[in-house]
Each structure stands twice: as structure tokens, then as C-alpha cells.
Design a protein around this motif. Structure first.
Motif, PDB file in Angstrom:
ATOM      1  N   PRO A   1       0.714  -1.246   0.042  1.00  0.00           N
ATOM      2  CA  PRO A   1      -0.032   0.053  -0.048  1.00  0.00           C
ATOM      3  C   PRO A   1       0.883   1.297   0.051  1.00  0.00           C
ATOM      4  CG  PRO A   1      -0.749  -1.662   1.747  1.00  0.00           C
ATOM      5  CD  PRO A   1       0.467  -2.079   1.096  1.00  0.00           C
ATOM      6  N   TYR A   2       0.273   2.493  -0.520  1.00  0.00           N
ATOM      7  CA  TYR A   2       1.026   3.567  -0.709  1.00  0.00           C
ATOM      8  C   TYR A   2       1.015   4.267   0.616  1.00  0.00           C
ATOM      9  CZ  TYR A   2       1.571   8.469  -2.075  1.00  0.00           C
ATOM     10  OH  TYR A   2       1.836   9.723  -2.124  1.00  0.00           O
ATOM     11  N   SER A   3       0.060   3.984   1.421  1.00  0.00           N
ATOM     12  CA  SER A   3      -0.030   4.558   2.762  1.00  0.00           C
ATOM     13  C   SER A   3      -0.537   3.646   3.712  1.00  0.00           C
ATOM     14  CB  SER A   3      -0.883   5.718   2.846  1.00  0.00           C
ATOM     15  OG  SER A   3      -1.215   6.385   3.976  1.00  0.00           O
ATOM     16  N   PRO A   4      -0.007   3.538   5.115  1.00  0.00           N
ATOM     17  CA  PRO A   4      -0.462   2.498   6.108  1.00  0.00           C
ATOM     18  C   PRO A   4      -1.950   3.168   6.880  1.00  0.00           C
ATOM     19  CG  PRO A   4       1.314   4.002   7.022  1.00  0.00           C
ATOM     20  CD  PRO A   4       1.111   4.380   5.662  1.00  0.00           C
ATOM     21  N   VAL A   5      -2.527   4.108   6.262  1.00  0.00           N
ATOM     22  CA  VAL A   5      -3.666   4.817   7.086  1.00  0.00           C
ATOM     23  C   VAL A   5      -5.001   4.310   6.248  1.00  0.00           C
ATOM     24  CG1 VAL A   5      -2.302   6.808   7.904  1.00  0.00           C
ATOM     25  CG2 VAL A   5      -3.595   7.125   5.701  1.00  0.00           C
ATOM     26  N   GLY A   6      -4.822   3.576   5.582  1.00  0.00           N
ATOM     27  CA  GLY A   6      -6.174   2.805   4.808  1.00  0.00           C
ATOM     28  C   GLY A   6      -6.766   3.605   3.816  1.00  0.00           C
ATOM     29  N   LEU A   7      -5.976   4.450   2.933  1.00  0.00           N
ATOM     30  CA  LEU A   7      -6.555   4.817   1.627  1.00  0.00           C
ATOM     31  C   LEU A   7      -7.006   4.003   0.852  1.00  0.00           C
ATOM     32  CD1 LEU A   7      -3.652   7.615   1.289  1.00  0.00           C
ATOM     33  CD2 LEU A   7      -6.060   8.014   2.297  1.00  0.00           C
ATOM     34  N   GLU A   8      -8.213   4.302  -0.053  1.00  0.00           N
ATOM     35  CA  GLU A   8      -8.658   3.261  -0.739  1.00  0.00           C
ATOM     36  C   GLU A   8      -7.752   3.166  -2.175  1.00  0.00           C
ATOM     37  OE1 GLU A   8     -12.190   3.418  -4.347  1.00  0.00           O
ATOM     38  OE2 GLU A   8     -12.963   3.800  -2.073  1.00  0.00           O
ATOM     39  N   GLU A   9      -7.235   2.067  -2.667  1.00  0.00           N
ATOM     40  CA  GLU A   9      -6.254   2.160  -3.561  1.00  0.00           C
ATOM     41  C   GLU A   9      -6.498   0.838  -4.462  1.00  0.00           C
ATOM     42  OE1 GLU A   9      -1.292   1.582  -3.661  1.00  0.00           O
ATOM     43  OE2 GLU A   9      -2.157   2.154  -1.874  1.00  0.00           O
ATOM     44  N   LYS A  10      -6.040   0.782  -5.713  1.00  0.00           N
ATOM     45  CA  LYS A  10      -6.260  -0.021  -6.626  1.00  0.00           C
ATOM     46  C   LYS A  10      -4.757  -0.170  -7.438  1.00  0.00           C
ATOM     47  CE  LYS A  10     -11.262  -0.103  -7.204  1.00  0.00           C
ATOM     48  NZ  LYS A  10     -11.495  -1.233  -6.460  1.00  0.00           N
ATOM     49  N   TRP A  11      -4.252  -1.276  -7.633  1.00  0.00           N
ATOM     50  CA  TRP A  11      -3.379  -1.245  -8.842  1.00  0.00           C
ATOM     51  C   TRP A  11      -3.825  -1.997  -9.838  1.00  0.00           C
ATOM     52  CZ3 TRP A  11       2.072  -3.560  -6.501  1.00  0.00           C
ATOM     53  CH2 TRP A  11       2.299  -2.323  -5.646  1.00  0.00           C
ATOM     54  N   PHE A  12      -3.116  -1.674 -11.146  1.00  0.00           N
ATOM     55  CA  PHE A  12      -3.403  -1.998 -12.340  1.00  0.00           C
ATOM     56  C   PHE A  12      -2.150  -2.287 -13.200  1.00  0.00           C
ATOM     57  CE2 PHE A  12      -7.017   0.594 -11.011  1.00  0.00           C
ATOM     58  CZ  PHE A  12      -8.043  -0.089 -11.753  1.00  0.00           C
ATOM     59  N   LEU A  13      -2.291  -3.380 -14.055  1.00  0.00           N
ATOM     60  CA  LEU A  13      -1.214  -3.712 -14.965  1.00  0.00           C
ATOM     61  C   LEU A  13      -1.366  -3.335 -16.368  1.00  0.00           C
ATOM     62  CD1 LEU A  13       1.381  -5.655 -15.237  1.00  0.00           C
ATOM     63  CD2 LEU A  13      -0.002  -7.568 -15.896  1.00  0.00           C
ATOM     64  N   ASP A  14      -0.579  -2.655 -17.035  1.00  0.00           N
ATOM     65  CA  ASP A  14      -0.310  -2.150 -18.377  1.00  0.00           C
ATOM     66  C   ASP A  14      -0.090  -3.330 -19.197  1.00  0.00           C
ATOM     67  OD1 ASP A  14       0.353  -1.260 -20.951  1.00  0.00           O
ATOM     68  OD2 ASP A  14       0.918   0.599 -20.206  1.00  0.00           O
ATOM     69  N   LYS A  15      -0.895  -3.983 -19.883  1.00  0.00           N
ATOM     70  CA  LYS A  15      -0.543  -5.281 -20.407  1.00  0.00           C
ATOM     71  C   LYS A  15       0.437  -5.316 -21.658  1.00  0.00           C
ATOM     72  CE  LYS A  15      -4.707  -6.690 -21.630  1.00  0.00           C
ATOM     73  NZ  LYS A  15      -6.009  -7.498 -21.968  1.00  0.00           N
ATOM     74  N   ALA A  16       0.598  -4.066 -22.156  1.00  0.00           N
ATOM     75  CA  ALA A  16       1.483  -3.621 -23.337  1.00  0.00           C
ATOM     76  C   ALA A  16       2.919  -3.749 -22.694  1.00  0.00           C
ATOM     77  CB  ALA A  16       1.096  -2.439 -24.141  1.00  0.00           C
ATOM     78  N   THR A  17       2.967  -3.351 -21.522  1.00  0.00           N
ATOM     79  CA  THR A  17       4.296  -2.815 -21.018  1.00  0.00           C
ATOM     80  C   THR A  17       4.721  -3.570 -19.827  1.00  0.00           C
ATOM     81  OG1 THR A  17       3.677  -1.028 -19.515  1.00  0.00           O
ATOM     82  CG2 THR A  17       4.132  -0.603 -21.960  1.00  0.00           C
ATOM     83  N   GLY A  18       3.827  -4.312 -19.204  1.00  0.00           N
ATOM     84  CA  GLY A  18       4.127  -4.994 -18.040  1.00  0.00           C
ATOM     85  C   GLY A  18       4.263  -3.947 -16.609  1.00  0.00           C
ATOM     86  N   ILE A  19       4.284  -2.818 -16.950  1.00  0.00           N
ATOM     87  CA  ILE A  19       4.412  -1.765 -15.770  1.00  0.00           C
ATOM     88  C   ILE A  19       3.089  -1.841 -14.791  1.00  0.00           C
ATOM     89  CG2 ILE A  19       4.578   0.713 -15.217  1.00  0.00           C
ATOM     90  CD1 ILE A  19       6.042   0.784 -17.682  1.00  0.00           C
ATOM     91  N   LYS A  20       3.285  -1.675 -13.529  1.00  0.00           N
ATOM     92  CA  LYS A  20       2.189  -1.793 -12.719  1.00  0.00           C
ATOM     93  C   LYS A  20       2.169  -0.259 -12.198  1.00  0.00           C
ATOM     94  CE  LYS A  20       3.687  -6.160 -10.676  1.00  0.00           C
ATOM     95  NZ  LYS A  20       4.308  -6.907  -9.553  1.00  0.00           N
TER      96      LYS A  20
END
Length: 73
Positions: free
Chosen positions: A37-56
Motif C-alpha cells: 500500500p501507498y499509505s498505512p492509513v487505509g486509503l482506498e487504493e487499486k493497482w493496475f497492470l499495463d498489459k502492453a508494457t508490464g508496468i504496474k
């Protein structure tokens, strides 16, 4: 809305929601599990994978005064 390369702070909740909708309907990005997580304070967070580059990417919802972010992990 086109998917921007990075956002260091959203100008509004509408901008955040528009990006979230674009990502969820995109065929170029898939949602993946948040690894660190970006922050330990419980912010709403989602991760996405760019299928073309493999970058998260992370999308963190604004929680004023924090403006949220869309950035590479």
C-alpha cells in the motif's frame, strides 16, 4: 477520457472517478492485487497492470487534503 501517464494530485473527485471508470473499461489495463500500500492509513487504493508494457500502476483515491495519485509503482 484517455488514460494519462501520471497524476500527482487529482483536480477533483470527478477526475478521479472518470479515470477509475476508464481503467475498469480498458482492454489495456487489468486490475491486480495491491502488493504494498501507498499509505498505512487505509486509503482506498487499486493497482493496475499495463498489459502492453508490464508496468504496474497505482490509483489512490483522494482523501483531502491528500489529492490522490495515479503513478507507476
Amino acid at each position: 477520457m484517455t488514460i494519462p501517464r501520471e497524476i500527482s494530485a487529482f483536480s477533483s473527485f470527478v477526475e478521479y472517478e472518470e479515470l477509475k471508470i476508464s481503467l475498469n473499461s480498458s482492454t489495456d489495463f487489468i486490475e491486480i492485487e495491491v502488493e504494498e500500500p501507498y499509505s498505512p492509513v487505509g486509503l482506498e487504493e487499486k493497482w493496475f497492470l499495463d498489459k502492453a508494457t508490464g508496468i504496474k500502476w497505482r490509483l489512490v483515491k483522494p482523501d483531502p487534503p491528500f489529492g490522490g495519485i495515479w503513478s507507476k509503482t
